[in-house]
Every structure is written in structure tokens, then in C-alpha cells.
Design an enzyme around this catalytic site. Structure first.
Site, short mmCIF file in Angstrom:
data_model
loop_
_atom_site.label_atom_id
_atom_site.label_comp_id
_atom_site.label_asym_id
_atom_site.label_seq_id
_atom_site.Cartn_x
_atom_site.Cartn_y
_atom_site.Cartn_z
N ARG A 1 -20.98 12.19 11.87
CA ARG A 1 -21.46 11.73 10.56
C ARG A 1 -22.60 10.73 10.64
O ARG A 1 -23.52 10.77 9.83
CB ARG A 1 -20.28 11.12 9.79
CG ARG A 1 -19.30 12.17 9.40
CD ARG A 1 -18.06 11.60 8.78
NE ARG A 1 -17.17 12.70 8.39
CZ ARG A 1 -15.94 12.52 7.94
NH1 ARG A 1 -15.44 11.31 7.82
NH2 ARG A 1 -15.21 13.56 7.60
N ARG B 1 -16.28 7.04 13.15
CA ARG B 1 -15.06 7.87 13.11
C ARG B 1 -15.43 9.34 13.01
O ARG B 1 -16.34 9.71 12.28
CB ARG B 1 -14.21 7.48 11.90
CG ARG B 1 -13.01 8.39 11.70
CD ARG B 1 -12.13 7.90 10.60
NE ARG B 1 -12.66 8.09 9.26
CZ ARG B 1 -12.73 9.27 8.63
NH1 ARG B 1 -12.33 10.38 9.21
NH2 ARG B 1 -13.20 9.33 7.39
N HIS C 1 -21.01 8.62 4.76
CA HIS C 1 -20.81 10.06 4.85
C HIS C 1 -22.11 10.74 4.45
O HIS C 1 -22.73 10.36 3.46
CB HIS C 1 -19.67 10.50 3.93
CG HIS C 1 -19.14 11.87 4.26
ND1 HIS C 1 -19.85 13.01 3.99
CD2 HIS C 1 -17.98 12.27 4.85
CE1 HIS C 1 -19.14 14.07 4.41
NE2 HIS C 1 -18.00 13.64 4.92
N GLU D 1 -16.90 17.42 4.90
CA GLU D 1 -17.50 17.99 6.10
C GLU D 1 -17.02 19.42 6.32
O GLU D 1 -17.68 20.21 7.00
CB GLU D 1 -17.07 17.10 7.28
CG GLU D 1 -17.79 17.35 8.56
CD GLU D 1 -17.52 16.19 9.54
OE1 GLU D 1 -17.70 15.02 9.14
OE2 GLU D 1 -17.13 16.46 10.67
N HIS E 1 -18.38 5.62 3.07
CA HIS E 1 -17.22 6.51 3.06
C HIS E 1 -15.99 5.91 3.71
O HIS E 1 -14.87 6.13 3.26
CB HIS E 1 -17.60 7.80 3.79
CG HIS E 1 -16.49 8.81 3.83
ND1 HIS E 1 -15.91 9.31 2.69
CD2 HIS E 1 -15.85 9.41 4.87
CE1 HIS E 1 -14.96 10.19 3.04
NE2 HIS E 1 -14.90 10.25 4.35
N GLY F 1 0.84 -1.20 0.00
CA GLY F 1 0.00 0.00 0.00
C GLY F 1 0.87 1.25 0.00
O GLY F 1 1.80 1.37 0.80
N LEU G 1 -17.13 12.73 -2.76
CA LEU G 1 -17.23 13.34 -1.44
C LEU G 1 -17.36 14.86 -1.50
O LEU G 1 -16.62 15.53 -2.22
CB LEU G 1 -16.00 12.98 -0.62
CG LEU G 1 -15.93 13.60 0.79
CD1 LEU G 1 -17.02 13.04 1.69
CD2 LEU G 1 -14.56 13.37 1.41
N PHE H 1 -14.99 20.81 13.16
CA PHE H 1 -15.45 19.62 12.43
C PHE H 1 -16.48 18.91 13.29
O PHE H 1 -16.58 19.18 14.49
CB PHE H 1 -14.24 18.70 12.18
CG PHE H 1 -13.91 18.54 10.72
CD1 PHE H 1 -13.73 19.64 9.92
CD2 PHE H 1 -13.75 17.27 10.16
CE1 PHE H 1 -13.41 19.49 8.57
CE2 PHE H 1 -13.44 17.12 8.83
CZ PHE H 1 -13.26 18.22 8.03
N GLU I 1 -6.34 2.64 7.50
CA GLU I 1 -7.75 2.26 7.38
C GLU I 1 -7.93 0.75 7.27
O GLU I 1 -8.95 0.21 7.69
CB GLU I 1 -8.41 2.96 6.19
CG GLU I 1 -9.92 2.75 6.14
CD GLU I 1 -10.63 3.53 5.05
OE1 GLU I 1 -10.00 4.40 4.43
OE2 GLU I 1 -11.82 3.28 4.83
N GLN J 1 -18.80 3.49 7.81
CA GLN J 1 -19.28 4.87 7.88
C GLN J 1 -19.92 5.31 6.57
O GLN J 1 -19.35 5.11 5.50
CB GLN J 1 -18.13 5.82 8.21
CG GLN J 1 -18.57 7.28 8.29
CD GLN J 1 -17.55 8.15 9.00
OE1 GLN J 1 -16.55 8.53 8.40
NE2 GLN J 1 -17.79 8.43 10.26
#
Lengths: 262, 575
Positions: free
Chosen positions: B288, B388, B244, B257, B353, B19, B254, B129, B377, B242
Site C-alpha cells: 500500500r 501493514r 490506503h 485492495e 487508513h 472496545g 474504502l 493481496f 489496532e 498507513q
């Protein structure tokens, strides 16, 4: 709506073009059309993709002979009359296939880079130039305990260049890259300039001198295609212009008003 | 110096990193600077990793912006918000570690060259946030992930760390119960490579693309979670997915936020700011899970627009501020919905999300398999629990990329040098497997099965879940898995065969989908992102535990593990 796609695999003598019928839908992008062609007609069709949101820089290709991101280019906008290309003319002698501008969208791999398969090009040449400008932050002094302070104005100027997503659209649109394989190219030069103007670096003219060569800053002919095709509005031509002016001013200072001073 | 008889397709390093996003790059830097050799494998060029799409920011209690009534921020406040946001399912020792490391992490990135947005006094800017009691989110306009990813890639490039781009990892190799390497398909040539290493770090990101509606990059197919499961490691809390609240209608790209952090408000078709009904105090800046459910409720009650969406209105923020703080959002809205948020509201709907769950690892990032680690993640070290908070995922990637690499460095001296044999045989097995896949003809269509699986996950395991419907969903997954056995692909070439990659990705998606489904079915309560219409309340007595899923005799078995509590005692979540 028809998608006319450049096809090439190793072993083929010359490329061919395949045409795929695409279901029209409002807002459909060239990337979505490519996925449709791949899943409905031919799973061997090869193209790069990742974010599909115009932030990762993966899917730049030649669409109606203009380098653009496939994910943010809408078919509707193209067929509704893709007016004159946004950039000044440049020769693409290897791409001569005609297409029906009313009925078809033409998709080809980025020029100035070798084709691996279909729309996938070998990006090594592009990233070799990127590495050649040593794109890494070199702080002007030891790290403070907290952050280095920067004015919002300085950040604003930096951000014009840090937004580059290294998609290579500029590299493919640059006539100089097309004829001079040694030219550093717009993206790498813009990156170099980004570090030069970073107020935290204080390298003086050292960064500029990295590309003070005939194939660096001085190779640009200011066609400005780079800025006009950039999906992120980065202005490499402006960076190059500023860099040249600064270098000229430096030389003047070094040689003095008499011209040939020691 | 050890001399390896390196065959062209057999590689030897101390550590394999799988990754090339923020976690992988940060880990690679740490390892390289400690003098350890590593190979970073990524199925895309590292700059194309999904980290690049992170918009909003990174939380850290720098305290550059004062709170209400002159309060100052602290890591304890950050930890409290995170634990409360997690609906008390996060492991508090991991949360404490992350929040304590946060300020130094943001500063470290600045020292590496990241350009953060600045306050007038020149310090790093911070904004409010969701779910946070403080303006704590450091940002780079709405391109925070982009700026940080480019910085870390620049550092990795300067260190000359070997990056194997467009290498798709096809298996982890275990020998004597240890992970000793991996095999990988070099996508552009079709060659199978083997990598031998003392330690392997998975940093492959989330699995959002097992859902049809997702904000994630198309590449996020849960490869790391599936590799770990297959190698015998466990997954944790996979049911916590999650959604979003604000993805762009249609493309589900996306809309950060940050848009609400800067003052944007959600409005239903009657022009009502409905969030004040659901979260009287926090309104549009509730966490969220709360906002996503509220939007779905509005739509279900007929107060959404036709096509299932609501409006995100930024107009009152003003053109100047939108251009300054949210330039990327504006471009996305214009490019992909033909809407300029300066003059029109943005049509938004919830979409998958983030994956709170992932590979079950301890506080040092170690999985149950010696030599196998995970971070970011793809892992579940459990800093997010059941939900989250925005701004905590970028933080997790960089903090734990560094810390898990450091724990690998500490462990390396006692790790044995792996033998080549098992990796070589794994390469041969993979060669045979790929030939087998390419040799098949007729049967099922690859893309039809992929789409059906994603649709099942979306409809049966979305924001609102119910027992019977989920059982049906699980049966659909099994049936699709059967069908997948008969898939053939037309492209028979080895080189640049994307259908082959998609086929292998689909093989990864199935166990990840099953683990998610099984976790969701057994958790008969509502907590954080996991909302059961048949069990609407949180049930700490029966379910304040982590869900563990692992392979047992070819089937996925579900068990549980305790949650590490600490400073904060579970209480009702009110916003």
C-alpha cells in the site's frame, strides 16, 4: 435545501420540528446534512452514526417517511422527486407533520421503537427479538481438524441472509411490528432462517420450531416492506415464506395423508 | 464468593475490555470461557465497530490455492512477506507468533459459524493481496469484517457476557502504579460509572479520524491511545500511519485492495497503467505504501484527473465476477459516487487508513503499567512495523484478542483485588469535570477546532512529509490545543449529549496527534509509510528502532527502543 428534523428530549410534552438550511452540494447525504446542522446551528441535535459507508447499520432513520440509512441517502435524489415510497402503505399515526416535498427533506426517528432523543431510538426491543431466536452457530457434529466444506451454492444462499446489518429499517417498516408488540419481526426471523439453512448445522426442523408460534413465522402478513426497505437486499419475507412451507410440509408428514394419524 | 456492595454506578469484574470490535469480542470470549467475569465497554453497539467495515480478508497460509509453479504456502513465507512489508521494523517474534497462529484462527472462526467464500472443492477461498507472494487472503466476498464481527458478537451474546453499549471511557484509574479500573460516561443518560478490575484490556482501534481524509469510521478518534498515554503508558511508532491507495473520491470510503486482487488496475488520465513504472514485478499489487505514493506522484505530475484522483478500472473483470466477488464495492461505488464499476472506472484517491503504531506492549500484550493491556489496532505489539500488509489487520485482531486474553488469564491469580476508593474518587473527579465543561459559555466553536486539527494532520503529516512543514504543523497543533481550552458547547444536558462526547474525543485527539507529529519529526529517514522528502532513503544505522513517546512532566517525550530481529535480515525492499 431545508432539512426538517424531528426533535424530542425527555421532559418535552410532545415533539417539535426544527428546520435547518443546508448548503447544497452534489452527492451530499442526509448524514452529512445532519452533521452540518449539528455543527453550524445546534450541537444538541442527536443522531447515531459510525461508518458513514452503509455497512455498520447505525444510522437508519425515517427519511421522507421511509426507513433508510442516512449515510447512503442523497439529498439530491430526494429533492429530485422522491417517487412513491418503495413499500406498501402503513399507518404512522404519531407522525402527522406535513412537509414541503420540493424544498424539504423530512427526518424522523424509526417508528416501532421508543425515542430516546431526537433521532435516537432505543434499540433494546429490536435486539431482544434478535436474541430470542438464539442466533449462534450450533455445529452438527464435533469440529473437524480443518474447515467444514461448503459448496459455493450453499454459501451463495446463506449470503443472502448473512449480509443483514441489523439496522432495524425492516422492523420500522413492518406494519405487523406496528400493531403486534410480540411479533418477532423480519430481521430476527431472517437471522433464524440463516442458521436453519446453514448446511453445517444439521438441526433438522429444530431451528424452525423456535418461531413456530402465532407471533413468529405465522404473524407475517407479507406486506414485503422489509425486503423493499432493506439497504442490503435481504429478503426476510422469502425466508418466512420458505419456513412456513417447510413447517406445513412437516405437519403433513407427521399427521400422514389421513390427516389425524397418531 | 465475594459479595460486592455494588452501587448502581460502581461495577466489579475481573477484567474490563474497552472496545467491542473483533479484538474486544474475541478477548471477551476467551475470558468468559475461562470462567472470568468481564465487562465489555464500547462507545457504540459492538456491531457498529469499525471492524465491520473491513472488506478484503484475513491472511493465513492455509495453502488452499496453489501458488505459481505448484509451490505451497507456509507460515514462514507469510512471516517473510509481513516483515519485508513492514520495512523490517516489525518485531519478528510477534510476526512469527501471528503467522503461525493464522491458519488455526481462520479455521476457528469457521467452526464458530463464519461463512467464508468457498472454492469449488468446498474449502475456504483465498486470493492474492498486495505484498504477498501467495494467494493467502481468506475472504467472505468483500464483507469479511462484517461476517466475522457478526459471528463473534453471536458467540458473545450466547455467552451472556455483559456488554455496556454506548459507554464512553473517560479515564483509566491507577493506584500504586497499577491500573485498577476506569470511569465511563453512559452516553444516553449522562451518568458516570466506575469499573473496578484486576486487569484492563484496551481494544479501541485506530486513530484515523485525526486526519481529515480517512477511510475510518467517524468514531475512530484514538481514545485508547490517549487513555494509555495519560495513565503513564508509552506509545510506539505513532508516525507510521498507513494511507490506503484507493479510497472513493470525496467520501474517502474504502475501496478494498481486493478490487486489485481480483484484477483491477490503476489508470491515470492518459489511460496509462502507471503502476508498472513504480513496481515492475508486482504492479498494482505492490504494498500500500508503494501504491499510495505512486498515485500521489502521478497527481503531482499532472497525470491525475482534475480534483486529484486516478481511476481504478474493474471493467475487464466482467459483471459476473464483480457481482460475485466484489458486490459491496460495487454498491459503495454506486451509492456514494454514482458509478457502476461494471461499466465505468471508479475515481479513487489515497486516504488515511490504518495506524501501525499504538500503545507500546510486549509480546503478551502487557503495557508498562501493571494490569493494563492492549491488543488490536490500538496496540503496537509490532507485527506491522512501518507498513501493514492488507489482510494482516483482521488477523492481528483475532489472534491477539485471544492470545492477550490468555495471558491475562494466566496473570489474574496473582493480581490483587483493587480497592474501590481510587475508582470512586475518579468518578467524582469526572463528575466535576463534566459539570465544568457543560458550565462553560462563549469562546471557541468545538467543530471548528476539530476540523482545523484534522486538516493540519492531513496537510502536514500526510503521505509526503518534510521537516519545516512538520514543525509548522506541530506549532499549529499546540495553538489549536490552546484554543480548545476555550471551547464551550451549547447543549447543557447530560443525557445523549453528543457534543460532550465530541469534546471529550477532541481531548484524546490532541496527544495522539502530538505523538504522531513528534515521532514523524524525529525520524529523519523514509521507511514504509513514513516518507520524508528531505530524507528519502531508509537509514538502518540511525533509525532501525522503535519510536517511543510518553508523558513526562506534562509534555510528550520521545525516546527509542530496539527492534527484535530474527529469521529475516533487513534488505532493500523491491517489488
Amino acid at each position: 435545501m431545508m432539512l426538517k428534523v424531528f426533535r424530542f428530549s425527555p421532559g418535552m410534552e410532545k415533539p417539535r420540528y426544527d428546520t435547518f438550511a443546508i448548503e447544497p452540494a452534489p452527492g451530499k447525504t442526509v448524514l452529512a446534512a445532519l452533521f452540518e446542522a449539528q455543527s453550524r446551528y445546534d450541537d444538541s441535535l442527536a443522531f447515531r452514526y459510525s461508518c458513514r459507508g452503509a455497512v455498520c447499520g447505525t444510522c437508519a432513520m425515517l427519511i421522507n417517511r421511509v426507513p433508510r440509512l442516512a449515510c447512503r441517502t442523497r439529498l439530491g435524489a430526494l429533492s429530485a422527486g422522491d417517487s412513491d415510497p418503495p413499500h406498501s402503505h402503513y399507518d404512522l399515526p404519531h407522525l402527522t407533520e406535513p412537509w414541503d416535498k420540493k424544498e424539504e427533506v423530512l427526518v424522523e426517528p424509526l417508528p416501532n421503537l421508543p425515542v430516546i432523543k431526537d433521532l435516537i431510538v432505543d434499540m433494546d426491543e429490536f435486539f431482544t427479538r434478535y436474541r430470542s431466536v438464539e442466533p449462534v452457530f450450533r455445529p452438527g457434529g464435533p469440529d473437524p481438524e480443518k474447515e467444514r466444506l461448503m459448496t459455493p451454492e450453499a454459501v451463495r444462499e446463506l449470503e443472502r441472509y448473512t449480509t443483514c446489518i441489523l439496522c432495524a429499517a425492516c422492523f420500522a417498516a413492518c406494519p405487523v411490528n406496528g400493531k403486534n408488540p410480540r411479533y418477532t419481526g423480519p430481521a430476527a426471523l431472517a437471522k433464524l432462517y440463516r442458521f436453519h439453512i446453514d448446511p453445517r448445522e444439521q438441526q433438522g426442523p429444530a431451528r424452525l420450531r423456535t418461531a413456530d408460534t402465532p407471533d413468529g413465522w405465522w404473524a407475517c402478513e407479507f406486506h414485503t416492506n422489509c425486503r423493499r426497505v432493506c439497504p442490503k437486499d435481504v429478503p426476510p419475507d422469502k425466508a418466512i415464506g420458505h419456513a412456513r412451507q417447510e413447517l406445513k410440509d412437516l405437519k403433513k408428514k407427521e399427521t400422514g395423508p389421513g390427516g389425524d394419524g397418531a | 464468593m465475594v459479595v460486592h456492595r455494588d452501587q448502581p454506578s460502581l461495577h466489579h469484574v475481573d477484567v474490563i475490555i474497552i472496545g467491542g470490535g473483533l479484538t474486544g469480542l474475541r478477548a471477551a470470549l476467551q475470558l468468559s470461557r475461562a470462567g472470568r467475569s468481564c465487562a465489555l465497554l464500547s462507545k457504540v453497539h459492538p456491531l457498529r465497530s469499525h471492524s465491520v467495515a473491513a472488506q478484503g480478508g484475513m491472511n493465513a497460509s492455509l495453502g488452499n490455492v496453489p501458488g505459481t509453479e505448484g509451490a505451497t504456502d507456509s507460515w514462514e513465507r507469510h512471516a517473510y512477506d509481513t516483515v519485508k512489508g513492514s520495512d523490517y521494523l516489525a518485531d519478528q517474534n510477534a510476526v512469527v507468533r501471528m503467522c503461525r497462529e493464522a491458519p488455526a484462527t481462520v479455521i476457528e472462526l469457521e467452526h464458530m459459524g463464519t461463512v467464508w467464500s468457498q472454492l469449488e472443492d468446498g474449502k475456504i477461498a483465498q486470493r492474492p493481496f498486495g505484498g504477498a507472494g501467495f494467494p493467502r487472503t481468506c475472504y467472505a466476498a468483500d464483507r469479511t469484517g462484517h461476517n466475522i464481527l457478526h459471528t463473534l458478537y453471536e458467540q458473545v451474546t450466547a455467552e451472556k457476557i455483559p456488554v455496556y453499549e454506548e459507554f464512553f471511557v473517560t479515564s483509566l484509574v491507577t493506584a500504586g502504579g497499577r491500573c485498577t479500573g476506569c470511569t465511563a460516561l453512559e452516553i444516553m443518560t449522562g451518568t458516570i460509572h466506575g469499573f473496578c478490575a484486576k486487569a484492563t484490556l484496551l481494544a479501541t482501534g485506530g486513530f484515523g479520524r485525526i486526519f481529515s481524509r480517512s477511510t475510518n469510521a467517524i468514531i475512530n478518534t484514538g481514545d485508547g491511545q490517549a487513555l494509555a498515554l495519560r495513565a503513564g503508558a508509552s506509545l510506539k511508532d505513532m508516525e507510521f500511519v498507513q494511507f490506503h491507495p484507493t479510497s472513493l473520491l470525496g467520501s474517502n470510503i474504502l475501496i478494498s485492495e481486493a478490487a486489485r486482487g481480483e484484477g483491477g488496475v490503476l489508470v491515470n488520465k492518459n489511460g496509462e497503467r502507471f503502476m508498472t513504472r513504480y513496481a515492475p514485478r508486482s504492479a498494482d499489487l505492490a504494498p500500500r505504501d508503494v501504491v499510495a505514493r505512486a498515485i500521489e506522484n502521478e497527481i503531482a505530475a499532472g497525470r491525475g484527473f482534475d480534483g486529484g484522483y486516478v481511476h481504478l478500472d474493474l471493467r475487464h473483470i466482467g459483471e459476473e465476477r464483480i457481482r460475485e466477488r466484489l458486490p459491496g464495492i460495487r454498491l459503495i461505488a454506486m451509492d456514494f459516487a454514482g458509478v457502476d464499476p461494471v461499466t465505468e472506472p471508479i475515481p479513487v484517491q489515497p486516504a488515511q487508513h490504518y495506524s501501525m503504531g499504538g500503545i507500546d506492549v510486549g509480546i503478551e500484550g502487557q503495557s508498562g503499567i501493571p494490569g493494563l493491556y492492549a491488543a488490536g489496532e490500538c496496540a503496537c505489539i509490532s507485527v506491522h512495523g512501518a507498513n501493514r500488509l492488507g489482510g494482516n489487520s483482521l488477523l492481528e485482531t483475532v489472534v491477539f484478542g485471544r492470545l492477550v486474553a490468555a495471558s491475562i488469564i494466566r496473570a489474574l491469580p496473582s493480581e490483587p483485588v483493587p480497592a474501590d476508593g481510587p475508582v470512586l474518587s475518579a468518578v467524582q473527579e469526572m463528575e466535576a469535570k463534566v459539570s465544568g465543561i457543560l458550565g462553560k459559555s462563549g469562546g471557541e466553536q468545538l467543530f471548528t477546532v476539530i476540523d482545523s486539527l484534522k486538516e493540519t494532520m492531513n496537510t502536514k503529516f500526510g503521505i509526503f512529509r518534510e521537516g519545516n512543514s512538520m514543525e509548522k504543523g506541530l506549532a499549529e497543533i499546540s495553538a489549536l490545543r490552546e484554543r480548545a481550552g476555550n471551547i464551550s458547547i451549547s447543549d447543557k444536558n447530560r443525557a445523549a449529549n453528543q457534543a460532550l462526547v465530541r469534546y471529550l474525543e477532541l481531548e484524546y485527539m490532541f496527544p495522539v496527534a502530538e505523538a504522531t507529529a513528534l515521532g514523524a519529526i524525529q525520524r529523519k529517514e523514509s521507511r514504509g509509510s513514513h516518507t520524508r522528502t528531505d530524507y528519502p532513503a531508509r537509514d538502518d544505522d540511525r533509525f532501525l528502532f522503535h519510536t517511543i513517546t510518553r508523558n513526562l512532566n506534562g509534555k510528550i517525550a520521545v525516546s527509542s527502543a530496539p527492534v527484535t530481529l530474527g529469521m529475516f535480515t533487513p534488505e532493500e525492499r523491491v517489488y
